[in-house]
Design a protein around this motif. Structure first.
Motif, PDB file in Angstrom:
ATOM      1  N   ILE A  38      49.989  53.749  48.293  1.00 45.92           N
ATOM      2  CA  ILE A  38      49.383  54.126  49.566  1.00 45.92           C
ATOM      3  C   ILE A  38      50.048  53.312  50.675  1.00 45.92           C
ATOM      4  O   ILE A  38      50.109  52.085  50.596  1.00 45.92           O
ATOM      5  N   ASP A  39      50.567  53.997  51.663  1.00 48.98           N
ATOM      6  CA  ASP A  39      51.165  53.344  52.827  1.00 48.98           C
ATOM      7  C   ASP A  39      50.067  53.170  53.879  1.00 48.98           C
ATOM      8  O   ASP A  39      49.750  54.091  54.632  1.00 48.98           O
ATOM      9  N   TYR A  40      49.489  51.958  53.913  1.00 45.42           N
ATOM     10  CA  TYR A  40      48.351  51.728  54.807  1.00 45.42           C
ATOM     11  C   TYR A  40      48.774  51.686  56.272  1.00 45.42           C
ATOM     12  O   TYR A  40      47.998  52.088  57.147  1.00 45.42           O
ATOM     13  N   ASN A  41      49.965  51.215  56.549  1.00 43.29           N
ATOM     14  CA  ASN A  41      50.443  51.243  57.935  1.00 43.29           C
ATOM     15  C   ASN A  41      50.531  52.680  58.446  1.00 43.29           C
ATOM     16  O   ASN A  41      50.180  52.970  59.596  1.00 43.29           O
ATOM     17  N   LYS A  42      50.991  53.568  57.580  1.00 46.28           N
ATOM     18  CA  LYS A  42      51.081  54.977  57.954  1.00 46.28           C
ATOM     19  C   LYS A  42      49.695  55.572  58.165  1.00 46.28           C
ATOM     20  O   LYS A  42      49.482  56.380  59.085  1.00 46.28           O
ATOM     21  N   LEU A  43      48.739  55.169  57.328  1.00 50.13           N
ATOM     22  CA  LEU A  43      47.369  55.661  57.478  1.00 50.13           C
ATOM     23  C   LEU A  43      46.772  55.235  58.814  1.00 50.13           C
ATOM     24  O   LEU A  43      46.107  56.022  59.493  1.00 50.13           O
ATOM     25  N   VAL A  44      46.989  53.970  59.176  1.00 44.18           N
ATOM     26  CA  VAL A  44      46.477  53.468  60.450  1.00 44.18           C
ATOM     27  C   VAL A  44      47.032  54.286  61.606  1.00 44.18           C
ATOM     28  O   VAL A  44      46.310  54.689  62.526  1.00 44.18           O
ATOM     29  N   GLU A  45      48.321  54.559  61.547  1.00 40.95           N
ATOM     30  CA  GLU A  45      48.955  55.361  62.597  1.00 40.95           C
ATOM     31  C   GLU A  45      48.447  56.798  62.584  1.00 40.95           C
ATOM     32  O   GLU A  45      48.134  57.373  63.632  1.00 40.95           O
ATOM     33  N   GLN A  46      48.335  57.375  61.391  1.00 40.28           N
ATOM     34  CA  GLN A  46      47.904  58.762  61.259  1.00 40.28           C
ATOM     35  C   GLN A  46      46.459  58.950  61.723  1.00 40.28           C
ATOM     36  O   GLN A  46      46.132  59.916  62.413  1.00 40.28           O
ATOM     37  N   PHE A  47      45.580  58.024  61.333  1.00 40.10           N
ATOM     38  CA  PHE A  47      44.175  58.155  61.660  1.00 40.10           C
ATOM     39  C   PHE A  47      43.850  57.675  63.074  1.00 40.10           C
ATOM     40  O   PHE A  47      42.823  58.033  63.629  1.00 40.10           O
ATOM     41  N   GLN A 282      45.367  51.241  35.703  1.00 40.35           N
ATOM     42  CA  GLN A 282      46.709  51.702  35.363  1.00 40.35           C
ATOM     43  C   GLN A 282      47.718  51.507  36.483  1.00 40.35           C
ATOM     44  O   GLN A 282      48.911  51.720  36.283  1.00 40.35           O
ATOM     45  N   GLY A 283      47.247  51.125  37.674  1.00 38.94           N
ATOM     46  CA  GLY A 283      48.186  50.865  38.757  1.00 38.94           C
ATOM     47  C   GLY A 283      47.769  51.518  40.056  1.00 38.94           C
ATOM     48  O   GLY A 283      46.836  52.321  40.105  1.00 38.94           O
ATOM     49  N   GLU A 284      48.482  51.183  41.115  1.00 40.85           N
ATOM     50  CA  GLU A 284      48.123  51.632  42.450  1.00 40.85           C
ATOM     51  C   GLU A 284      48.704  53.011  42.725  1.00 40.85           C
ATOM     52  O   GLU A 284      49.843  53.173  43.130  1.00 40.85           O
ATOM     53  N   SER A 285      47.883  54.033  42.473  1.00 33.13           N
ATOM     54  CA  SER A 285      48.295  55.398  42.796  1.00 33.13           C
ATOM     55  C   SER A 285      47.210  56.100  43.584  1.00 33.13           C
ATOM     56  O   SER A 285      47.195  57.310  43.716  1.00 33.13           O
ATOM     57  N   PHE A 315      47.765  47.385  34.337  1.00 31.17           N
ATOM     58  CA  PHE A 315      49.222  47.461  34.508  1.00 31.17           C
ATOM     59  C   PHE A 315      49.781  46.091  34.903  1.00 31.17           C
ATOM     60  O   PHE A 315      49.274  45.432  35.803  1.00 31.17           O
ATOM     61  N   SER A 316      50.837  45.697  34.211  1.00 28.30           N
ATOM     62  CA  SER A 316      51.415  44.368  34.427  1.00 28.30           C
ATOM     63  C   SER A 316      52.725  44.450  35.192  1.00 28.30           C
ATOM     64  O   SER A 316      53.557  45.329  34.938  1.00 28.30           O
ATOM     65  N   GLY A 317      52.900  43.521  36.096  1.00 29.45           N
ATOM     66  CA  GLY A 317      54.183  43.363  36.776  1.00 29.45           C
ATOM     67  C   GLY A 317      55.024  42.280  36.146  1.00 29.45           C
ATOM     68  O   GLY A 317      56.054  41.882  36.686  1.00 29.45           O
ATOM     69  N   GLY A 318      54.577  41.782  35.007  1.00 27.30           N
ATOM     70  CA  GLY A 318      55.304  40.728  34.319  1.00 27.30           C
ATOM     71  C   GLY A 318      56.453  41.266  33.480  1.00 27.30           C
ATOM     72  O   GLY A 318      56.652  42.481  33.360  1.00 27.30           O
ATOM     73  N   ASN A 331      56.319  40.588  39.179  1.00 26.99           N
ATOM     74  CA  ASN A 331      56.305  41.316  40.452  1.00 26.99           C
ATOM     75  C   ASN A 331      54.852  41.485  40.886  1.00 26.99           C
ATOM     76  O   ASN A 331      54.132  42.358  40.383  1.00 26.99           O
ATOM     77  N   LEU A 332      54.402  40.653  41.811  1.00 31.36           N
ATOM     78  CA  LEU A 332      53.004  40.681  42.244  1.00 31.36           C
ATOM     79  C   LEU A 332      52.663  41.949  43.006  1.00 31.36           C
ATOM     80  O   LEU A 332      51.480  42.309  43.120  1.00 31.36           O
ATOM     81  N   GLU A 333      53.676  42.636  43.525  1.00 31.26           N
ATOM     82  CA  GLU A 333      53.429  43.848  44.310  1.00 31.26           C
ATOM     83  C   GLU A 333      52.814  44.962  43.467  1.00 31.26           C
ATOM     84  O   GLU A 333      52.124  45.838  43.999  1.00 31.26           O
ATOM     85  N   VAL A 334      53.063  44.947  42.151  1.00 33.87           N
ATOM     86  CA  VAL A 334      52.579  46.033  41.305  1.00 33.87           C
ATOM     87  C   VAL A 334      51.603  45.560  40.234  1.00 33.87           C
ATOM     88  O   VAL A 334      51.018  46.375  39.529  1.00 33.87           O
ATOM     89  N   ASP A 335      51.401  44.270  40.120  1.00 29.82           N
ATOM     90  CA  ASP A 335      50.592  43.714  39.037  1.00 29.82           C
ATOM     91  C   ASP A 335      49.100  43.868  39.329  1.00 29.82           C
ATOM     92  O   ASP A 335      48.582  43.318  40.305  1.00 29.82           O
ATOM     93  N   VAL A 336      48.397  44.633  38.476  1.00 30.22           N
ATOM     94  CA  VAL A 336      46.983  44.912  38.704  1.00 30.22           C
ATOM     95  C   VAL A 336      46.092  43.685  38.500  1.00 30.22           C
ATOM     96  O   VAL A 336      45.188  43.441  39.317  1.00 30.22           O
ATOM     97  N   PRO A 337      46.278  42.856  37.449  1.00 29.56           N
ATOM     98  CA  PRO A 337      45.442  41.651  37.346  1.00 29.56           C
ATOM     99  C   PRO A 337      45.527  40.773  38.591  1.00 29.56           C
ATOM    100  O   PRO A 337      44.506  40.229  39.049  1.00 29.56           O
ATOM    101  N   TRP A 338      46.707  40.631  39.166  1.00 29.88           N
ATOM    102  CA  TRP A 338      46.848  39.849  40.390  1.00 29.88           C
ATOM    103  C   TRP A 338      46.098  40.503  41.544  1.00 29.88           C
ATOM    104  O   TRP A 338      45.397  39.843  42.306  1.00 29.88           O
ATOM    105  N   LYS A 339      46.231  41.823  41.670  1.00 30.50           N
ATOM    106  CA  LYS A 339      45.542  42.532  42.751  1.00 30.50           C
ATOM    107  C   LYS A 339      44.030  42.394  42.613  1.00 30.50           C
ATOM    108  O   LYS A 339      43.319  42.174  43.597  1.00 30.50           O
TER     109      LYS A 339
END
Length: 409
Positions: A38-47, A282-285, A315-318, A331-339
């Motif tokens: 999800i591109d939250y910056n795009k959502l802010v602009e769109q909404f 399972q991850g950020e979708s 889902f692990s980014g390890g 990779n913390l950007e995709v790691d669900v336990p970290w999120k």
């Protein structure tokens, strides 16, 4: 012209139809873009909403005298509409109330459902203001095909999980649409419905000619709690009490419509404070789904179920092996336990340490999952103990229309 400028000029904001591969965010459907995110910056602009900066967080701390909730500090609640104006009014001594809700579609809430209620509880305590919680059992009847009776039953079951979050019964009114709609509330629904054309709801919500007419009429039902005179037992006929809605950003379309109608009906535009989605295991979708038990941790899950779900499905980014993890880190950007730890681990210093160790490779995937399992197990077991104390009489106390005074302070 931006969406917010269109609103200020009294124009109804319409949703844009996404192209193939673009993210879709509606109150009923959330999917990521081509990369699954999800591109939250795009959502802010769109909404047409605004992001919450450090200055706004600091101002909330100053006005309430309370440390900011981790959801604020960590950007979980990241966007707003008219929050600055609401804080200006609060500083002048003008009242406001909170409004949030739940569509009861499952026996128990999952942790993603808890996020807005945890934050709303903090807002109620910090600002010492009243709260209304709408249970949209009619929505689930219209969209999910549940019977009226089952929708009503789930509403009461979900109310027990909500009450277990610790809300103040003296300042909180929880209501089911099937039970409460009528009187002043229905009069506001009808007023809102007359303000909105078929073209507008099709543009905002994407309704088609195949949708039942109940769906087309429903947005006005979710809009009405944003007007204080929908609750005469709390606010009488006052229209000068502002409303702040904590919600996930997928609910924004409802309140763009509400904000457009408000000044035409003599009300103040509602303010919103909006959150990111709580990712599935399972991850950020998109956001977690109650229909997929393996994507979620429910507040009714046992410690064994929590452990199994995290170990098997998070889902692990390890690295693929311990050696690769130690060499390259995670990779913390995709790691669900970290999120998930960013949502629920309260200790800022410990969270920072875990992120540093895991990203560097000094912590392994199994170790961060163990940290998450411990946090979630303690949290869910605490919630279960609180829920056991919520009897049917307690639910009735929250859901009964009764004179409510001394709502502030």
């Amino acid at each position: 012209m931006s969406a917010e400028e269109q609103q200020q000029n009294g124009e109804q904001v319409e949703a844009q139809q996404p192209a193939d591969g673009e993210q879709v965010v509606t109150p009923w459907d959330v999917t990521g873009g081509a990369d699954g995110k999800i591109d939250y910056n795009k959502l802010v602009e769109q909404f047409g909403c605004q992001t919450i900066g450090a200055d706004l967080v600091e101002r909330i701390e100053r006005l309430t005298g309370c440390p900011a909730h981790p959801f604020l500090k960590r950007g979980v609640f990241f966007a707003h509409r008219d929050l600055k104006e609401l804080l200006d009014a609060y500083e002048r001594g003008e009242p406001f109330y909170l409004y949030t809700g739940r569509g009861p579609s499952s026996e128990a809430l999952h942790l993603g459902h808890l996020v807005p209620f945890m934050f709303t509880k903090w807002l109620q305590d910090a600002f010492k203001v009243p709260l209304v919680i709408q249970l949209t059992d009619d929505e689930k009847f219209l969209w999910r095909g549940l019977s009226v009776e089952e929708s009503r039953r789930l509403a009461r079951e979900n109310a027990k999980d909500i009450i277990a979050c610790g809300f103040d019964v003296r300042r909180t009114f929880i209501f089911s649409d099937f039970e409460y709609v009528g009187g002043a509330f229905y009069r506001n629904i009808a007023r809102i419905q007359r303000c909105v054309t078929m073209n507008q709801v099709r543009g905002i919500f994407g309704f088609t000619m195949e949708d039942n007419i109940g769906k087309i009429a429903f947005p006005a039902v979710q809009a009405a709690p944003a007007f204080p005179d929908s609750f005469p037992h709390m606010f009488g006929e006052r229209k000068d009490v502002r409303c702040l809605i904590p919600c996930a950003i997928d609910q924004d379309p409802y309140f763009r419509m509400t904000r457009d109608a408000a000044p035409r009906l003599g009300h103040i535009k509602t303010a919103l404070i909006e959150s990111r989605f709580f990712p599935a295991l399972q991850g950020e979708s998109g956001k977690m789904s109650a229909s997929d038990e393996n994507s979620a941790i429910f507040v009714s899950d046992t410690p064994k179920q929590i452990k199994n779900k995290v170990n098997k499905h998070a889902f692990s980014g390890g690295g693929a092996t311990a050696e690769e993890q130690r060499e390259k880190g995670a990779n913390l950007e995709v790691d669900v336990p970290w999120k998930w730890l960013n949502f629920f681990l309260q200790d800022d210093a410990k969270l920072e340490q875990i992120g540093r160790e895991y990203a560097s490779g000094r912590m392994l995937t199994g170790e961060i999952k163990a940290e998450l399992i411990a946090v979630l197990t303690e949290m869910v077991e605490r919630h279960k103990r609180a829920r056991e104390l919520v009897s049917d009489d307690v639910v009735d106390a929250f859901m009964t229309v009764r004179p409510m005074t001394d709502l502030y302070g």
